[in-house]
Design an enzyme around this catalytic site. Sequence first.
Site, mmCIF file in Angstrom:
data_model
loop_
_atom_site.group_PDB
_atom_site.id
_atom_site.type_symbol
_atom_site.label_atom_id
_atom_site.label_comp_id
_atom_site.label_asym_id
_atom_site.label_seq_id
_atom_site.Cartn_x
_atom_site.Cartn_y
_atom_site.Cartn_z
ATOM 1 N N ARG A 162 0.822 -1.215 0.000
ATOM 2 C CA ARG A 162 0.000 0.000 0.000
ATOM 3 C C ARG A 162 0.854 1.263 0.000
ATOM 4 N NH1 ARG A 162 -5.016 -1.981 3.749
ATOM 5 N NH2 ARG A 162 -6.223 -2.773 1.995
ATOM 6 N N GLY B 204 -13.400 -2.972 0.050
ATOM 7 C CA GLY B 204 -14.734 -2.382 0.223
ATOM 8 C C GLY B 204 -15.050 -1.350 -0.845
#
Length: 398
Positions: free
Chosen positions: A36, A378
């Site tokens: 990330r 999500g």
Amino acid sequence: MAKKTVKDLNVSGKKVIVRVDFNVPIKDGVIKDDNRIVQALPTINYLVEQGAKLILLSHLGKVDHKDPEKTVSDKKKNNMAPVAARLAELVDVPVKFCDVTRGEALEAAVEALKEKEILLVQNTRYEKGESKNDPELSKYWASLADLFVTDAFGSVHRAHSSTVGVAEILPSALGFLVEKEVVALGKAVHNPERPFVAILGGAKVSDKINVIENLLTTADRVIIGGGMAYTFLKAQGKEIGTSLCEDDKLDLAKEIMAKAGDKLVLPVDFRVAAAFSEEADNYLADDSAIPSDYMGLDIGPKSVELFTKALEGAKTVVWNGPMGVFEMKTYATGTIEVCKAISSLPGAYTVIGGGDSARAAIENGFQDDFSHISTGGGASLEFMEGKELPGIAVIQEK
Ligand code: ADP
Ligand code: MG
């Protein structure tokens, strides 16, 4: 695309808040996977080259603000300091770390920032108001900077202070990672070249109802595997043993099947097991022969064949949700075979959205075999639901 991107901003000499997703797995102060951080580097490096003063904001894990003891231990566990150390190794310019989220120390650190320097601020969730999109907090953070850039794709589905509140106040733009995601997912979900086939799996129907319904309206075919297939099979009157099933979703499953007709493809055989365990007694069974004390933990070879046929000729494929309990080797075959089938489609645009599906593909060596693997679990799910993501909607138009 109509949203401003970082290239539309004049950032030289300006203080720029960049909302990044540095929510990396950390154990005992050691970062287990820095992907990330790496994904945010193009935007960070671009802003550095342009002579900006960078103020990076990110959340890390969760912080409970109800139980004071838990607040203290969560803050200790989710301290951003190791992330600053790793970031410093990945960029060529100084990285400073401010271990608080407001107050004189932060304001002084911001004032001291020079062009081409980076200041990483402590975990945004140290602030109780962050997850509530508290206007006072948003105003405070916004007062520290001139511009706002969102590059945290994994967080744009949440309307928090650092994702939405600050963006409502400052001139704003998308970073390169968010831009890439929006373009790549949009190409599949909004503008698919046909035939467009969606393949859905994962544990629960209830997690994916909106995805199923949205994709049924846009896709030419929807294939359903994984744990959620059993609710559909039970709704058809089949015996599913002790497989995952949401009884309160049986009527919905019937409705969906009635509406979808032959657009919907369900599995026809399974690897069934006596218990939810790698070592449990297990074998292959057809959909008419799941014993009452066995559970389906993967799709079988006939289903793989059926799904492969249903994928044939597809020009766009969206995949969300593993076909079985891929975390256990015994039940990973269906997911791996579907990965192979999708990635070997000639000339198809193939996208994975969903945290676990992405992990399954990457862990099994398929990371370079898809057109796009989304970095947002999500967020990509909500994108596939056809929802507007608040952290993107708030960004200024060109
Ligand atoms: P994604 O993160 O890709 O959206 P989900 O979170 O919806 O996917 O689902 C992933 C989970 O579904 C995995 O942990 C996997 O073990 C579980 N799963 C898949 N098939 C089954 C099954 N037949 N029974 C129980 N769990 C399953
Ligand atoms: Mg998941």
